[in-house]
Motif scaffolding. Structure first.
Motif, short mmCIF file in Angstrom:
data_model
loop_
_atom_site.label_atom_id
_atom_site.label_comp_id
_atom_site.label_asym_id
_atom_site.label_seq_id
_atom_site.Cartn_x
_atom_site.Cartn_y
_atom_site.Cartn_z
N CYS A 79 -7.13 -5.37 -8.50
CA CYS A 79 -5.75 -5.88 -8.46
C CYS A 79 -4.75 -4.75 -8.67
CB CYS A 79 -5.54 -6.97 -9.50
SG CYS A 79 -6.39 -8.51 -9.14
N ARG A 80 -5.01 -3.90 -9.65
CA ARG A 80 -4.12 -2.78 -9.95
C ARG A 80 -4.02 -1.83 -8.74
NH1 ARG A 80 -6.65 -1.26 -13.97
NH2 ARG A 80 -7.78 0.51 -13.11
N ARG A 81 -5.15 -1.54 -8.12
CA ARG A 81 -5.14 -0.63 -6.97
C ARG A 81 -4.42 -1.24 -5.77
NH1 ARG A 81 -10.11 0.39 -9.54
NH2 ARG A 81 -10.18 2.54 -10.28
N LEU A 82 -4.61 -2.54 -5.53
CA LEU A 82 -3.90 -3.18 -4.41
C LEU A 82 -2.40 -3.19 -4.65
CD1 LEU A 82 -4.98 -4.62 -1.71
CD2 LEU A 82 -6.69 -3.84 -3.31
N LEU A 83 -1.97 -3.41 -5.89
CA LEU A 83 -0.53 -3.37 -6.20
C LEU A 83 0.01 -1.95 -6.02
CD1 LEU A 83 -0.37 -5.84 -9.21
CD2 LEU A 83 0.50 -6.20 -6.88
N GLU A 84 -0.77 -0.94 -6.33
CA GLU A 84 -0.35 0.45 -6.08
C GLU A 84 -0.20 0.70 -4.57
OE1 GLU A 84 -3.43 2.70 -8.02
OE2 GLU A 84 -2.59 2.32 -10.03
N ILE A 85 -1.12 0.14 -3.79
CA ILE A 85 -1.03 0.26 -2.33
C ILE A 85 0.22 -0.46 -1.83
CG2 ILE A 85 -2.16 -0.44 -0.17
CD1 ILE A 85 -4.86 0.14 -1.67
N ALA A 86 0.50 -1.64 -2.36
CA ALA A 86 1.71 -2.39 -1.97
C ALA A 86 2.96 -1.58 -2.29
CB ALA A 86 1.75 -3.73 -2.67
N ALA A 87 2.97 -0.87 -3.42
CA ALA A 87 4.13 -0.06 -3.81
C ALA A 87 4.39 1.08 -2.83
CB ALA A 87 3.94 0.49 -5.22
N LEU A 88 3.38 1.44 -2.03
CA LEU A 88 3.55 2.47 -1.00
C LEU A 88 4.18 1.92 0.27
CD1 LEU A 88 0.05 4.22 -1.29
CD2 LEU A 88 2.24 5.05 -2.21
N GLY A 89 4.44 0.61 0.27
CA GLY A 89 5.04 -0.03 1.44
C GLY A 89 4.04 -0.70 2.36
N VAL A 90 2.79 -0.78 1.94
CA VAL A 90 1.75 -1.43 2.74
C VAL A 90 1.81 -2.93 2.46
CG1 VAL A 90 -0.74 -1.64 3.14
CG2 VAL A 90 0.29 0.61 2.68
N ASP A 91 1.98 -3.74 3.52
CA ASP A 91 2.04 -5.19 3.36
C ASP A 91 0.68 -5.85 3.46
OD1 ASP A 91 4.83 -5.34 3.06
OD2 ASP A 91 5.11 -5.29 5.23
N LYS A 92 -0.14 -5.37 4.42
CA LYS A 92 -1.43 -5.99 4.68
C LYS A 92 -2.52 -4.92 4.76
CE LYS A 92 0.38 -10.06 6.89
NZ LYS A 92 0.00 -11.10 5.98
N VAL A 93 -3.71 -5.30 4.33
CA VAL A 93 -4.86 -4.40 4.33
C VAL A 93 -5.95 -5.01 5.19
CG1 VAL A 93 -6.60 -3.22 2.91
CG2 VAL A 93 -4.27 -3.59 2.01
N PRO A 94 -6.46 -4.31 6.21
CA PRO A 94 -7.53 -4.86 7.03
C PRO A 94 -8.82 -5.02 6.24
CG PRO A 94 -7.04 -2.61 7.71
CD PRO A 94 -6.05 -2.97 6.65
N LEU A 95 -9.56 -6.09 6.56
CA LEU A 95 -10.81 -6.42 5.92
C LEU A 95 -11.86 -6.67 6.99
CD1 LEU A 95 -12.69 -7.53 3.59
CD2 LEU A 95 -11.57 -9.74 3.95
N THR A 96 -12.99 -5.99 6.89
CA THR A 96 -14.12 -6.22 7.77
C THR A 96 -15.24 -6.83 6.95
OG1 THR A 96 -13.54 -4.33 9.16
CG2 THR A 96 -15.79 -5.15 9.34
N VAL A 97 -15.83 -7.93 7.44
CA VAL A 97 -16.96 -8.57 6.79
C VAL A 97 -18.17 -8.39 7.70
CG1 VAL A 97 -17.93 -10.76 6.02
CG2 VAL A 97 -15.50 -10.27 5.63
N ARG A 98 -19.23 -7.82 7.15
CA ARG A 98 -20.45 -7.63 7.95
C ARG A 98 -21.69 -7.88 7.12
NH1 ARG A 98 -18.73 -1.70 9.04
NH2 ARG A 98 -19.34 -0.67 7.11
N TYR A 99 -22.70 -8.34 7.82
CA TYR A 99 -23.99 -8.66 7.19
C TYR A 99 -25.09 -7.86 7.81
CZ TYR A 99 -21.35 -12.54 5.30
OH TYR A 99 -20.43 -13.30 4.65
#
Length: 144
Positions: free
Chosen positions: A124-144
């Motif tokens: 959570c802390r790292r994602l909020l730091e990323i948001a503070a850089l102006g990033v709104d969305k982060v891509p997510l890949t799910v693989r098995y």
């Protein structure tokens, strides 16, 4: 670019299977978190379309860099809503998936649940730091 990758081996087991959620940074460094998706006994290939039990379907998604709060039992905290929502394959539908702390009973109803509280807090802390850089969305890949 920041990105997330969830990887888990599916299989036949009455025990909860674990995977890893990797957070990658633009400099190619990565932090990995113990995580799971689905309920014990519902993590076999093909179970990803079992609503409320199976793991998240493989594919490409995104999450907001800022979570919102949910009081829902099993989540009871911050929730990163996965989109697109719903996920559809023919007549099969999964919806309301997200990334959250795996609270209460181990396993999820299809979300990606982080299994360690300290890891969840760091995520959570790292994602909020990323948001503070102006990033709104982060891509997510799910693989098995």
């Amino acid at each position: 670019m920041h990105s997330l990758t969830f990887e888990m081996r599916r299989g036949t087991s009455e025990s909860l299977l674990e995977g890893l959620l990797h957070l990658s940074y633009p400099d190619e460094s990565t932090i990995s978190y113990r995580s799971t998706s689905g309920c014990a006994g519902w993590q076999r290939p093909g179970d990803e379309w079992a609503r409320g039990k199976g793991p998240i379907p493989a594919g490409r998604y995104e999450i907001p860099a800022k979570p919102y709060w949910l009081d829902t039992r099993g989540i009871e905290g911050y929730f990163f809503h996965i989109t697109p929502d719903p996920v559809v394959s023919g007549d099969l539908i999964r919806s309301e998936l997200g990334i959250h702390f795996d609270a209460n009973v181990p396993g999820t109803a299809g979300c990606i649940g982080l299994m360690n509280l300290e890891g969840w807090q760091g995520f959570c802390r790292r994602l909020l730091e990323i948001a503070a850089l102006g990033v709104d969305k982060v891509p997510l890949t799910v693989r098995y």
